[in-house]
Design an enzyme around this catalytic site. Structure first.
Site, PDB file in Angstrom:
ATOM      1  N   GLY A 160      55.603-143.701 103.852  1.00  0.00           N
ATOM      2  CA  GLY A 160      55.394-143.297 102.462  1.00  0.00           C
ATOM      3  C   GLY A 160      55.716-144.472 101.561  1.00  0.00           C
ATOM      4  O   GLY A 160      54.833-145.206 101.124  1.00  0.00           O
ATOM      5  N   GLU A 208      53.997-141.055  93.878  1.00  0.00           N
ATOM      6  CA  GLU A 208      53.558-142.379  93.400  1.00  0.00           C
ATOM      7  C   GLU A 208      54.728-143.374  93.350  1.00  0.00           C
ATOM      8  O   GLU A 208      54.801-144.223  92.466  1.00  0.00           O
ATOM      9  CB  GLU A 208      52.835-142.280  92.051  1.00  0.00           C
ATOM     10  CG  GLU A 208      51.552-141.472  92.178  1.00  0.00           C
ATOM     11  CD  GLU A 208      50.572-141.663  91.057  1.00  0.00           C
ATOM     12  OE1 GLU A 208      50.532-142.767  90.481  1.00  0.00           O
ATOM     13  OE2 GLU A 208      49.839-140.713  90.773  1.00  0.00           O
ATOM     14  N   GLU A 256      51.294-141.570 104.953  1.00  0.00           N
ATOM     15  CA  GLU A 256      51.179-140.991 106.302  1.00  0.00           C
ATOM     16  C   GLU A 256      52.538-140.410 106.690  1.00  0.00           C
ATOM     17  O   GLU A 256      53.540-140.684 106.019  1.00  0.00           O
ATOM     18  CB  GLU A 256      50.734-142.072 107.296  1.00  0.00           C
ATOM     19  CG  GLU A 256      49.385-142.649 106.905  1.00  0.00           C
ATOM     20  CD  GLU A 256      48.810-143.628 107.929  1.00  0.00           C
ATOM     21  OE1 GLU A 256      49.460-143.856 108.977  1.00  0.00           O
ATOM     22  OE2 GLU A 256      47.714-144.148 107.677  1.00  0.00           O
TER      23      GLU A 256
HETATM   24  C1  LIG Z   1      53.416-132.880  96.095  1.00  0.00           C
HETATM   25  C2  LIG Z   1      53.109-134.246  96.599  1.00  0.00           C
HETATM   26  C3  LIG Z   1      51.875-134.808  96.345  1.00  0.00           C
HETATM   27  C4  LIG Z   1      51.563-136.078  96.864  1.00  0.00           C
HETATM   28  N1  LIG Z   1      50.304-136.569  96.676  1.00  0.00           N
HETATM   29  C5  LIG Z   1      49.951-137.707  97.324  1.00  0.00           C
HETATM   30  C6  LIG Z   1      48.590-138.148  97.319  1.00  0.00           C
HETATM   31  O1  LIG Z   1      47.713-137.528  96.696  1.00  0.00           O
HETATM   32  N2  LIG Z   1      48.275-139.267  98.017  1.00  0.00           N
HETATM   33  C7  LIG Z   1      49.205-139.981  98.716  1.00  0.00           C
HETATM   34  O2  LIG Z   1      48.847-140.988  99.326  1.00  0.00           O
HETATM   35  N3  LIG Z   1      50.508-139.589  98.738  1.00  0.00           N
HETATM   36  C8  LIG Z   1      50.891-138.460  98.080  1.00  0.00           C
HETATM   37  N4  LIG Z   1      52.198-138.030  98.126  1.00  0.00           N
HETATM   38  C9  LIG Z   1      53.166-138.802  98.899  1.00  0.00           C
HETATM   39  C10 LIG Z   1      54.247-139.494  98.065  1.00  0.00           C
HETATM   40  O3  LIG Z   1      53.695-140.565  97.346  1.00  0.00           O
HETATM   41  C11 LIG Z   1      55.365-139.912  99.026  1.00  0.00           C
HETATM   42  O4  LIG Z   1      56.010-138.730  99.449  1.00  0.00           O
HETATM   43  C12 LIG Z   1      56.352-140.857  98.398  1.00  0.00           C
HETATM   44  O5  LIG Z   1      55.775-142.111  98.166  1.00  0.00           O
HETATM   45  C13 LIG Z   1      57.610-141.043  99.265  1.00  0.00           C
HETATM   46  O6  LIG Z   1      57.272-141.344 100.593  1.00  0.00           O
HETATM   47  P1  LIG Z   1      57.988-140.523 101.808  1.00  0.00           P
HETATM   48  O7  LIG Z   1      57.823-139.076 101.474  1.00  0.00           O
HETATM   49  O8  LIG Z   1      57.424-141.011 103.070  1.00  0.00           O
HETATM   50  O9  LIG Z   1      59.505-140.879 101.682  1.00  0.00           O
HETATM   51  P2  LIG Z   1      60.243-142.139 102.401  1.00  0.00           P
HETATM   52  O10 LIG Z   1      59.467-143.369 102.107  1.00  0.00           O
HETATM   53  O11 LIG Z   1      60.495-141.798 103.812  1.00  0.00           O
HETATM   54  O12 LIG Z   1      61.608-142.176 101.598  1.00  0.00           O
HETATM   55  C14 LIG Z   1      62.746-141.383 101.949  1.00  0.00           C
HETATM   56  C15 LIG Z   1      63.900-141.858 101.077  1.00  0.00           C
HETATM   57  O13 LIG Z   1      64.216-143.232 101.403  1.00  0.00           O
HETATM   58  C16 LIG Z   1      64.174-144.011 100.219  1.00  0.00           C
HETATM   59  N5  LIG Z   1      63.699-145.360 100.521  1.00  0.00           N
HETATM   60  C17 LIG Z   1      62.642-145.724 101.266  1.00  0.00           C
HETATM   61  N6  LIG Z   1      62.497-147.058 101.272  1.00  0.00           N
HETATM   62  C18 LIG Z   1      63.495-147.552 100.507  1.00  0.00           C
HETATM   63  C19 LIG Z   1      63.907-148.868 100.112  1.00  0.00           C
HETATM   64  N7  LIG Z   1      63.233-149.955 100.488  1.00  0.00           N
HETATM   65  N8  LIG Z   1      64.989-148.992  99.311  1.00  0.00           N
HETATM   66  C20 LIG Z   1      65.675-147.898  98.907  1.00  0.00           C
HETATM   67  N9  LIG Z   1      65.350-146.633  99.253  1.00  0.00           N
HETATM   68  C21 LIG Z   1      64.274-146.465 100.027  1.00  0.00           C
HETATM   69  C22 LIG Z   1      63.196-143.264  99.305  1.00  0.00           C
HETATM   70  O14 LIG Z   1      63.376-143.646  97.943  1.00  0.00           O
HETATM   71  C23 LIG Z   1      63.577-141.833  99.578  1.00  0.00           C
HETATM   72  O15 LIG Z   1      64.714-141.491  98.847  1.00  0.00           O
HETATM   73  C24 LIG Z   1      52.536-136.794  97.589  1.00  0.00           C
HETATM   74  C25 LIG Z   1      53.797-136.242  97.817  1.00  0.00           C
HETATM   75  C26 LIG Z   1      54.086-134.969  97.351  1.00  0.00           C
HETATM   76  C27 LIG Z   1      55.440-134.382  97.660  1.00  0.00           C
END
Ligand SMILES: Cc1cc2nc3c(=O)[nH]c(=O)nc-3n(C[C@H](O)[C@H](O)[C@H](O)COP(=O)(O)OP(=O)(O)OC[C@H]3O[C@@H](n4cnc5c(N)ncnc54)[C@H](O)[C@@H]3O)c2cc1C
Length: 381
Positions: free
Chosen positions: A131, A363, A127
């Site tokens: 993520g 993922e 969402e």
């Molecule tokens: C092209 C594309 C296709 C996708 N397809 C799907 C799909 O089909 N279904 C679905 O559900 N999702 C999908 N996603 C979502 C994807 O899985 C998420 O973008 C990903 O898990 C990261 O979440 P976020 O973008 O909210 O980043 P955030 O969670 O906000 O992370 C931002 C940064 O903070 C870091 N971070 C966060 N928490 C921690 C921690 N505890 N320790 C250290 N660092 C941390 C992260 O590593 C990252 O560097 C897709 C994304 C893209 C770009």
């Protein structure tokens, strides 16, 4: 221990490679520029069994192994990582979740058309405000008689606009933490479900990505997938397998970039020699092929363990982390070997360089893979 592919696996690789070269290679740039997901390719992918790679024949699947799955994803990614991402999301997230946790009746109804390519799958966990911290999701599922009512939205969903069948995770009991999250199957066209913004992406542009919105979306109670409250736990299991697919995608993508760099190094001349005769270029190529082989072995090991029915949380995270990070390095070197031509769209180098970044994010980011690996190590101690 036997590192050789079987004759069937060698044939599978040749078949998928030939398919990708003929049916995909001529269109890669056009799909990338237009951000076009080639739905026209789905019937052809289905004819090869690639829409239901690992599912039982009784549900229309090709009943291949997890190692076979890696070979298929690798070969698609070698030519177009965007198409490979779509096929991985369809097989490894949506259909895999249904395959693992649905009742037989649900599998007949939803898995069979997915595995035969008649329908395209999407999977919604992420969402806008959650993520990595997926359990912090806000989408709710409220029981109302014989229905569940979904409210909220999902972000970055592969096939959010073009998918027919979506698995959606939602909070069904706010007081129960991760045990209060359930999974549901929602069909495209259900009143109250709509696709939101289509994302304009850096890479993987042939794969459709968009927001999906739920506004009082009522679905019959029998569309609950798995046990109520087990959606999050089940999701972690789906991701254990899904990450092997993303690792394979990164390996195939790196392989494609390496081959492009090798071909260019043999043809481009500078200072009266082909650039491949310079040691600086040779080392990049040697490092690339060594890293790719190491990543492939880690990926196949995770797949092999999955095929044996073992839990692969650690091995999947290691394969996904390593393969995606070396793929970033390989594509960077590929651009460097191409010099200025690596920076323009006439050569494939820049596209691999853009596409690859998703593999360290989707993922579970690299940081999350390290967290998963460390947790497993500490749990053992
Ligand atoms: C092209 C594309 C296709 C996708 N397809 C799907 C799909 O089909 N279904 C679905 O559900 N999702 C999908 N996603 C979502 C994807 O899985 C998420 O973008 C990903 O898990 C990261 O979440 P976020 O973008 O909210 O980043 P955030 O969670 O906000 O992370 C931002 C940064 O903070 C870091 N971070 C966060 N928490 C921690 C921690 N505890 N320790 C250290 N660092 C941390 C992260 O590593 C990252 O560097 C897709 C994304 C893209 C770009």
């Amino acid at each position: 221990m036997d590192f050789r592919p079987t004759e069937e696996q060698a044939l599978l690789r040749r078949t998928v490679r030939e398919f990708a070269e003929i049916e995909m290679r001529p269109h890669v740039r056009e799909w990338d520029e237009a951000q076009h997901f080639p739905t026209e390719l789905v019937t052809k992918l289905a004819a090869l069994g690639l829409m239901g790679i690992q599912f039982a024949e009784q549900y229309g699947g090709a009943a291949m192994s997890s190692i076979d799955y890696c070979i298929c994803i690798e070969e698609l990614a070698r030519v177009d990582p965007g198409v490979a991402l779509s096929i991985a999301a369809h097989n490894g997230l949506c259909a895999a979740h249904i395959n693992l946790f649905a009742s037989d009746a649900q599998k007949q109804k939803y898995l069979t058309p997915l595995a035969s390519g008649e329908k395209l799958g999407a999977w919604g966990l992420t969402e806008s405000t959650s993520g990595s911290d997926a359990a912090g999701m806000r989408t709710t599922a409220t029981r109302a008689g014989q229905c569940w009512v979904l409210n909220g939205s999902k972000t970055f969903i592969t096939h959010g606009r073009v998918g027919d069948t979506m698995v959606v995770m939602a909070v069904s009991d706010r007081t129960a933490g991760t045990k209060g999250i359930s999974a549901f199957i929602v069909e495209h066209g259900t009143p109250g479900m709509s696709a939101g913004k289509k994302e304009d992406k850096l890479g993987m542009r042939a794969s459709d990505t968009s927001e999906v919105i739920f506004e009082n979306c009522r679905i019959p109670a029998e569309q609950l997938l798995g046990e109520e409250g087990q959606g999050f736990v089940n999701t972690m299991q789906v991701l254990d397998a899904g990450r092997i697919g993303i690792a394979a995608l990164a390996v195939g993508l790196a392989q494609g970039a390496y081959e492009a760099a090798l071909a260019y190094a043999k043809e481009r001349k500078a200072f009266g020699k082909t650039i491949g005769q310079f040691q600086a270029i040779q080392w990049k190529l040697a490092d690339a092929v060594t890293r790719i082989e190491a990543a492939r072995l880690l990926t196949y090991r995770a797949a092999y363990l999955k095929d044996r029915g073992e839990r692969t949380t650690l091995e999947s995270a290691m394969a996904k982390l390593y393969a995606s990070e070396i793929a970033v390095k390989v594509t960077d070197d590929c651009v460097q070997i191409h010099g200025g031509y690596g920076f323009v769209k006439d050569y494939p180098a820049e596209k691999y360089f853009r596409d690859v970044k998703l593999t360290t994010i989707g993922e579970g980011t690299s940081e999350i893979q390290r967290l998963v690996i460390a947790r497993r190590l500490l749990a053992r101690a």
